[in-house]
Write a protein that holds these residues in place. Structure first.
Motif, short mmCIF file in Angstrom:
data_model
loop_
_atom_site.label_atom_id
_atom_site.label_comp_id
_atom_site.label_asym_id
_atom_site.label_seq_id
_atom_site.Cartn_x
_atom_site.Cartn_y
_atom_site.Cartn_z
N ALA A 154 0.82 -1.21 0.00
CA ALA A 154 0.00 0.00 0.00
C ALA A 154 0.86 1.26 0.00
CB ALA A 154 -0.94 -0.01 1.20
N LEU A 159 -0.95 4.60 -1.54
CA LEU A 159 -2.34 4.52 -1.12
C LEU A 159 -2.50 4.98 0.33
CD1 LEU A 159 -3.22 1.03 -2.64
CD2 LEU A 159 -3.39 3.29 -3.71
N TYR A 161 -3.76 4.29 3.81
CA TYR A 161 -4.11 3.08 4.56
C TYR A 161 -3.97 3.35 6.06
CZ TYR A 161 0.91 2.40 5.24
OH TYR A 161 2.22 2.57 5.60
N ARG A 235 -10.96 -1.35 -5.71
CA ARG A 235 -9.93 -1.63 -6.72
C ARG A 235 -8.53 -1.42 -6.15
NH1 ARG A 235 -13.70 1.75 -9.71
NH2 ARG A 235 -15.11 0.41 -10.88
N ARG A 236 -8.37 -0.39 -5.34
CA ARG A 236 -7.07 -0.16 -4.69
C ARG A 236 -6.74 -1.30 -3.72
NH1 ARG A 236 -9.12 5.26 -4.86
NH2 ARG A 236 -9.96 5.09 -2.74
N ASP A 239 -5.48 -4.27 -5.68
CA ASP A 239 -4.11 -4.05 -6.13
C ASP A 239 -3.12 -4.29 -5.00
OD1 ASP A 239 -4.97 -3.38 -8.68
OD2 ASP A 239 -5.06 -1.22 -8.24
#
Length: 260
Positions: A154, A159, A161, A235-236, A239
């Motif tokens: 992440a 991202l 998180y 979607r993240r 991934d």
């Protein structure tokens, strides 16, 4: 086998195995398994298939590779700890060595937006399934190497998180203000219906497990879900989960080297 002397759970296990594995035989499941835990109204396995190479669809699994690593994507157990525990239990005897689940959760802290990712470090066992496996004194803890792999994935992707403990419950409509405030004050970051079951059963069966969740509503702030943020968040999460799974052997090797 003397059926009269055999425990029912042993006799029934092959039936449950067929439910979970479909046309795969025990032992055919790759070591790395992605386990979607989703609202069936939103589940779209095309999101996963688009991220894999060399895809083969089986009755209850999608098989493929990600970053050169073989990955199995199990059929979603849908809602709740009973089904999540059942699937995790069967996976442990079918070849899985690492299980990473992807799902959704409510948020119990301010500062976590809808669509953010929550990486569970552990879970409050406030559901009715895991006490049938082990007493409540046994902690539901995510495997440290899996948590590290998900955090690294992440972070490396830029991202947003939030690592922390989640509260797993069976009764969404019984989440009153008293309960929500209690777990908020305890520092719990989110609430879901599967994480405690997955982590507990995996730990008891000697399988590494972790959970990455997409923040949806916020029961503490009484904020409803923003669907325009939720799907991109999922979607993240996919991934990050796939990247974490693919990198885990390297993470384990780094951990071994760091402890010498």
């Amino acid at each position: 086998m003397d059926v009269r002397m055999t425990d029912w759970k042993t006799l029934f296990r092959p039936t449950v195995s067929r439910w979970v594995l479909g046309d795969l035989s025990p032992g055919e499941v790759p070591e790395r398994v992605l386990l979607p835990c989703e609202n069936p109204d939103y589940y779209d396995d095309g999101e996963i298939m688009d991220r894999l190479e060399h895809v083969v669809r089986r009755e209850r699994f999608i098989l493929g590779t990600f970053a050169g690593r073989q990955v199995a994507v199990a059929a979603s157990p849908k809602f709740g700890s009973p089904s999540a525990a059942m699937v995790t239990d069967i996976l442990t005897t079918a070849g899985a060595k690492v299980v990473v689940s992807v799902g959704y959760c409510g948020v119990l802290q301010p500062g976590i937006a809808c669509g953010d990712l929550i990486i569970a470090t552990g879970a409050v066992r406030d559901e009715g399934t895991t006490p049938h496996y082990v007493s409540l004194g046994f902690p539901a803890v995510a495997d440290p190497a899996v948590v590290r792999a998900l955090v690294q994935a992440a972070a490396g992707m830029g991202l947003t998180y939030h690592p922390g403990i989640v509260w797993t419950t069976d009764a969404v409509l019984a989440e009153d203000d008293t309960q929500v405030s209690y777990w908020h004050n305890a520092g719990v970051v989110g609430v879901d219906m599967e994480t405690a079951a997955i982590l507990t059963v995996a730990s008891l069966r000697g399988v590494q497990a972790g959970t990455i969740l997409v923040a949806s509503d916020n029961p503490f702030l009484k904020r409803q879900t923003d669907l325009e943020r939720l799907r991109p968040g999922y979607r993240r999460a996919l991934d990050a989960a796939l990247k974490g799974l693919s990198q885990l052997p390297e993470c384990l090797q780094q951990e071994k080297c760091a402890t010498r």
